[in-house]
Design a protein around this motif. Structure first.
Motif, PDB file in Angstrom:
ATOM      1  N   ASN A  26       0.786  -1.248   0.018  1.00  0.00           N
ATOM      2  CA  ASN A  26       0.060  -0.068   0.033  1.00  0.00           C
ATOM      3  C   ASN A  26       0.851   1.179   0.017  1.00  0.00           C
ATOM      4  O   ASN A  26       0.457   2.097  -0.396  1.00  0.00           O
ATOM      5  CB  ASN A  26      -0.838   0.244   1.117  1.00  0.00           C
ATOM      6  N   MET A  27       1.844   1.093   0.452  1.00  0.00           N
ATOM      7  CA  MET A  27       2.947   2.088   0.457  1.00  0.00           C
ATOM      8  C   MET A  27       3.809   2.624  -0.430  1.00  0.00           C
ATOM      9  O   MET A  27       4.912   3.269  -0.745  1.00  0.00           O
ATOM     10  CB  MET A  27       3.948   2.301   1.989  1.00  0.00           C
ATOM     11  N   PRO A  51     -13.611  -5.498  18.635  1.00  0.00           N
ATOM     12  CA  PRO A  51     -14.515  -4.776  17.961  1.00  0.00           C
ATOM     13  C   PRO A  51     -13.223  -3.565  17.056  1.00  0.00           C
ATOM     14  O   PRO A  51     -13.327  -3.451  15.847  1.00  0.00           O
ATOM     15  CB  PRO A  51     -15.402  -4.197  18.652  1.00  0.00           C
ATOM     16  N   ASN A  52     -12.443  -3.030  17.937  1.00  0.00           N
ATOM     17  CA  ASN A  52     -11.481  -1.987  17.236  1.00  0.00           C
ATOM     18  C   ASN A  52     -10.656  -2.655  16.221  1.00  0.00           C
ATOM     19  O   ASN A  52      -9.895  -1.741  15.480  1.00  0.00           O
ATOM     20  CB  ASN A  52     -11.071  -1.152  18.454  1.00  0.00           C
ATOM     21  N   THR A  53     -10.297  -3.942  16.057  1.00  0.00           N
ATOM     22  CA  THR A  53      -9.599  -4.540  14.955  1.00  0.00           C
ATOM     23  C   THR A  53     -10.000  -4.079  13.752  1.00  0.00           C
ATOM     24  O   THR A  53      -9.263  -3.818  12.801  1.00  0.00           O
ATOM     25  CB  THR A  53      -9.615  -5.720  14.976  1.00  0.00           C
ATOM     26  N   GLN A  54     -11.350  -3.545  13.620  1.00  0.00           N
ATOM     27  CA  GLN A  54     -12.045  -2.955  12.481  1.00  0.00           C
ATOM     28  C   GLN A  54     -11.013  -1.698  11.749  1.00  0.00           C
ATOM     29  O   GLN A  54     -10.852  -1.491  10.623  1.00  0.00           O
ATOM     30  CB  GLN A  54     -13.204  -2.350  12.650  1.00  0.00           C
ATOM     31  N   GLN A  58      -9.282  -1.483   8.167  1.00  0.00           N
ATOM     32  CA  GLN A  58      -9.575  -0.340   7.475  1.00  0.00           C
ATOM     33  C   GLN A  58      -8.264   0.270   6.780  1.00  0.00           C
ATOM     34  O   GLN A  58      -7.873   0.677   5.629  1.00  0.00           O
ATOM     35  CB  GLN A  58     -10.397   0.926   8.145  1.00  0.00           C
ATOM     36  N   ARG A  59      -7.203   0.523   7.919  1.00  0.00           N
ATOM     37  CA  ARG A  59      -6.026   1.154   7.466  1.00  0.00           C
ATOM     38  C   ARG A  59      -5.128   0.176   6.464  1.00  0.00           C
ATOM     39  O   ARG A  59      -4.423   1.000   5.661  1.00  0.00           O
ATOM     40  CB  ARG A  59      -5.203   1.345   8.555  1.00  0.00           C
ATOM     41  N   LEU A  60      -5.539  -1.183   6.595  1.00  0.00           N
ATOM     42  CA  LEU A  60      -4.816  -1.878   5.690  1.00  0.00           C
ATOM     43  C   LEU A  60      -5.517  -1.985   4.257  1.00  0.00           C
ATOM     44  O   LEU A  60      -5.061  -2.752   3.414  1.00  0.00           O
ATOM     45  CB  LEU A  60      -4.577  -3.345   6.206  1.00  0.00           C
ATOM     46  N   LYS A  61      -6.858  -1.213   4.245  1.00  0.00           N
ATOM     47  CA  LYS A  61      -7.615  -1.243   3.090  1.00  0.00           C
ATOM     48  C   LYS A  61      -8.240  -2.759   2.664  1.00  0.00           C
ATOM     49  O   LYS A  61      -8.397  -2.944   1.590  1.00  0.00           O
ATOM     50  CB  LYS A  61      -7.041  -0.839   1.770  1.00  0.00           C
ATOM     51  N   ILE A  62      -8.466  -3.503   3.881  1.00  0.00           N
ATOM     52  CA  ILE A  62      -9.090  -4.848   3.363  1.00  0.00           C
ATOM     53  C   ILE A  62     -10.235  -5.018   4.062  1.00  0.00           C
ATOM     54  O   ILE A  62     -10.704  -6.429   4.354  1.00  0.00           O
ATOM     55  CB  ILE A  62      -7.745  -5.954   4.004  1.00  0.00           C
ATOM     56  N   PHE A  63     -10.690  -4.006   4.781  1.00  0.00           N
ATOM     57  CA  PHE A  63     -11.931  -4.223   5.677  1.00  0.00           C
ATOM     58  C   PHE A  63     -13.166  -4.697   4.906  1.00  0.00           C
ATOM     59  O   PHE A  63     -13.964  -5.709   5.278  1.00  0.00           O
ATOM     60  CB  PHE A  63     -12.405  -3.154   6.638  1.00  0.00           C
ATOM     61  N   ASP A  64     -13.489  -4.106   3.729  1.00  0.00           N
ATOM     62  CA  ASP A  64     -14.693  -4.462   2.850  1.00  0.00           C
ATOM     63  C   ASP A  64     -14.555  -6.062   2.542  1.00  0.00           C
ATOM     64  O   ASP A  64     -15.791  -6.517   2.703  1.00  0.00           O
ATOM     65  CB  ASP A  64     -14.889  -3.729   1.753  1.00  0.00           C
ATOM     66  N   LEU A 305      -1.681  -7.151  13.608  1.00  0.00           N
ATOM     67  CA  LEU A 305      -1.871  -6.204  12.311  1.00  0.00           C
ATOM     68  C   LEU A 305      -1.146  -4.895  12.613  1.00  0.00           C
ATOM     69  O   LEU A 305      -0.786  -4.179  11.732  1.00  0.00           O
ATOM     70  CB  LEU A 305      -3.469  -6.099  12.305  1.00  0.00           C
ATOM     71  N   ALA A 306      -1.323  -4.493  14.035  1.00  0.00           N
ATOM     72  CA  ALA A 306      -0.834  -2.905  14.328  1.00  0.00           C
ATOM     73  C   ALA A 306       0.635  -2.982  14.166  1.00  0.00           C
ATOM     74  O   ALA A 306       1.170  -1.837  13.398  1.00  0.00           O
ATOM     75  CB  ALA A 306      -1.200  -2.702  15.821  1.00  0.00           C
ATOM     76  N   ASN A 307       1.291  -4.017  14.454  1.00  0.00           N
ATOM     77  CA  ASN A 307       2.773  -4.132  14.018  1.00  0.00           C
ATOM     78  C   ASN A 307       3.083  -4.088  12.634  1.00  0.00           C
ATOM     79  O   ASN A 307       3.976  -3.306  12.280  1.00  0.00           O
ATOM     80  CB  ASN A 307       3.562  -5.290  14.730  1.00  0.00           C
ATOM     81  N   GLY A 308       2.414  -4.719  11.958  1.00  0.00           N
ATOM     82  CA  GLY A 308       2.513  -4.632  10.489  1.00  0.00           C
ATOM     83  C   GLY A 308       2.660  -3.282   9.844  1.00  0.00           C
ATOM     84  O   GLY A 308       3.342  -2.987   9.101  1.00  0.00           O
ATOM     85  N   LEU A 309       1.324  -2.537  10.187  1.00  0.00           N
ATOM     86  CA  LEU A 309       1.184  -1.054   9.910  1.00  0.00           C
ATOM     87  C   LEU A 309       2.524  -0.350  10.145  1.00  0.00           C
ATOM     88  O   LEU A 309       3.063   0.653   9.565  1.00  0.00           O
ATOM     89  CB  LEU A 309       0.119  -0.459  10.509  1.00  0.00           C
ATOM     90  N   GLN A 310       2.884  -0.431  11.471  1.00  0.00           N
ATOM     91  CA  GLN A 310       4.093   0.457  12.110  1.00  0.00           C
ATOM     92  C   GLN A 310       5.170  -0.057  11.482  1.00  0.00           C
ATOM     93  O   GLN A 310       6.333   1.085  11.097  1.00  0.00           O
ATOM     94  CB  GLN A 310       4.015   0.027  13.570  1.00  0.00           C
ATOM     95  N   ALA A 311       5.307  -1.168  11.238  1.00  0.00           N
ATOM     96  CA  ALA A 311       6.567  -1.832  10.519  1.00  0.00           C
ATOM     97  C   ALA A 311       6.848  -1.150   9.314  1.00  0.00           C
ATOM     98  O   ALA A 311       8.080  -1.043   8.923  1.00  0.00           O
ATOM     99  CB  ALA A 311       6.944  -3.349  10.794  1.00  0.00           C
ATOM    100  N   ALA A 312       5.841  -1.348   8.532  1.00  0.00           N
ATOM    101  CA  ALA A 312       6.039  -0.929   6.912  1.00  0.00           C
ATOM    102  C   ALA A 312       6.549   0.628   7.092  1.00  0.00           C
ATOM    103  O   ALA A 312       7.158   0.941   6.302  1.00  0.00           O
ATOM    104  CB  ALA A 312       4.500  -0.921   6.411  1.00  0.00           C
ATOM    105  N   LYS A 313       5.860   1.321   7.892  1.00  0.00           N
ATOM    106  CA  LYS A 313       6.479   2.683   7.910  1.00  0.00           C
ATOM    107  C   LYS A 313       7.815   2.920   8.196  1.00  0.00           C
ATOM    108  O   LYS A 313       8.445   3.536   7.477  1.00  0.00           O
ATOM    109  CB  LYS A 313       5.550   3.629   9.036  1.00  0.00           C
ATOM    110  N   ALA A 314       8.270   2.022   9.294  1.00  0.00           N
ATOM    111  CA  ALA A 314       9.760   2.481   9.666  1.00  0.00           C
ATOM    112  C   ALA A 314      10.745   1.708   8.616  1.00  0.00           C
ATOM    113  O   ALA A 314      11.935   2.280   8.316  1.00  0.00           O
ATOM    114  CB  ALA A 314      10.010   1.498  10.792  1.00  0.00           C
TER     115      ALA A 314
END
Ligand SMILES: Cc1cc2nc3c(=O)[nH]c(=O)nc-3n(C[C@H](O)[C@H](O)[C@H](O)COP(=O)(O)OP(=O)(O)OC[C@H]3O[C@@H](n4cnc5c(N)ncnc54)[C@H](O)[C@@H]3O)c2cc1C
Length: 373
Positions: A26-27, A51-54, A58-64, A305-314
């Motif tokens: 995505n980046m 619930p907040n995994t949603q 969404q940030r991974l663009k796969i919620f739908d 999932l949260a690590n995945g998003l943070q790691a990609a940025k780093a």
């Protein structure tokens, strides 16, 4: 680019590895490779997500796409913890609505397919074996596998779960805070109305705690988490011993009343541990490879999932020549782990009924050691 050379290679295609891969794609990182030892066909434990995994999906663009999957809603939980009274905690007023009880192997497969749909390269049934670092090469990290040609990369991600196999090759060590084990069986609830109960049930007992949840395909998972040494003494690998403890539970046993007892009992280690360090020059660890949380937290997949998003940025920052993102990532993993330990201590401290029992005495000693040791 040379054959089998990638900007980023990710070892392990569980939720942490695939989330990192999806976030990198995505980046705008084109060349991302994931290698997975398994084939996404075996049943896997770890199914409750809050619930907040949603927001992460969404940030991974796969919620739908995730919403079209057939996972069970989780409407909340009830527990018998600290007293024989049941306490309820439902998601009725949660701004995100219900959580989920996943069909876990389907979820991992879904994540792998989402990564591939972004033209990520994923090879399964292939096990990472070793690595070497060659100085002054454009792709300095050389990875070798049991049944695949070598792969070169600029950056490698350890997403191998509890084993942290890649990070250990870089000299990182696993700092073990506590080690427990869970024994679980899957009950077939077809032709019963048992799966209409969409609440997770938790029950503390003398030797640990029971957990029960309704899963897709009319299954209920029932697990007992206990101390690893105690499990040996109680001979819990023998199903009859596990079933006799189950019969003594007050609430869990009635959740599966009328079902046929499965013969197969699975067991998994459930450590609380932190990798030290969780990142270094040219590599980082995500998910359980970076830190393992007690399943009582139901935070393992959220954290992956949260690590995945943070790691990609780093990683993107590092590929651009700025190592600062890796330092931030490292600090965040450690800070989250300290917060997790505090919450876990508070939760175990709420149960005071079996002061002399080995399971609870060990947890208390561990709490005292952490605070005063
Ligand atoms: C009993 C139990 C109950 C749990 N319950 C919950 C729960 O209710 N909710 C929750 O959120 N979490 C739960 N968890 C935790 C959750 O399952 C993990 O936190 C989550 O799976 C971590 O994801 P991961 O991708 O980091 O690791 P994993 O899911 O372990 O994935 C690692 C992947 O790496 C692959 N791999 C390993 N070595 C190699 C190699 N050498 N080469 C190539 N591939 C390799 C593996 O095959 C695997 O697919 C539970 C865990 C246990 C043990």
């Amino acid at each position: 680019m040379r054959d089998f050379c990638f900007e980023v290679a990710i070892i392990g295609g569980g939720p942490a590895g695939t989330a990192t891969g999806i976030a990198l794609k995505n980046m705008g990182i084109d060349s991302v490779f994931i290698v997975e030892a398994g084939s996404y066909s075996k049943p896997k434990i770890g199914e409750s997500i809050p619930p907040n995994t949603q927001t992460l999906l969404q940030r991974l663009k796969i919620f739908d796409a995730f919403s079209l999957q057939h996972h069970e809603p989780c409407l909340g939980s009830y527990s018998c913890w600290g007293s024989t009274q049941l306490g309820f905690n439902d998601n009725l007023f949660n701004p995100y609505g219900a959580g989920w009880h996943l069909d876990r192997s389907q979820f991992d497969l879904f994540m792998a397919r989402q990564f591939k749909a972004l033209s990520g390269v994923l090879v399964d049934n292939t096990r990472f074996d070793n690595l070497s670092v060659m100085k002054n090469d454009l792709y300095p990290i050389k990875l070798s596998f049991e049944n695949h040609p070598d792969v070169c990369c600029r950056f490698v991600v350890d997403a191998t779960g509890q084993s942290a196999k890649v990070a250990r090759k870089f000299g990182a060590t696993v700092n073990m805070q506590d080690l427990m084990v869970s024994f679980a069986a899957y009950f077939d609830c077809q032709d019963t109305r048992l799966n209409e109960n969409k609440l997770t049930l938790l029950e503390a007992v003398e030797h640990g705690w029971w957990y029960c949840a309704s899963l897709p395909n009319n299954l209920q998972v029932v697990s007992l988490t206990t101390d690893i040494a105690l499990a040996k003494k109680l001979r819990l690998k023998q199903p009859e011993n596990w079933y006799s403890l189950l019969k003594n539970s007050i609430h869990i046993n009635s959740r599966i009343e009328g079902t046929v007892s499965p013969n197969r009992l699975n067991n998994w280690k459930t450590p609380s541990s932190l990798l030290s360090p969780p990142a270094g020059n040219g590599w980082l660890a995500v998910g359980d490879a970076a830190a393992c949380y007690d399943p009582i937290s139901s935070q393992g997949i959220y954290k992956a999932l949260a690590n995945g998003l943070q790691a990609a940025k780093a990683i993107v920052q590092w590929l651009d020549g700025d190592p600062e993102g890796l330092t931030e990532y490292r600090n965040k993993v450690v800070k989250d782990f300290v917060n997790y330990l505090e919450q876990r201590d508070y939760f175990y401290g709420q149960e005071q009924r079996w002061q002399e029992a080995e399971f609870w005495a060990k947890r208390r000693a561990y709490l005292a050691g952490l605070k005063y040791g």
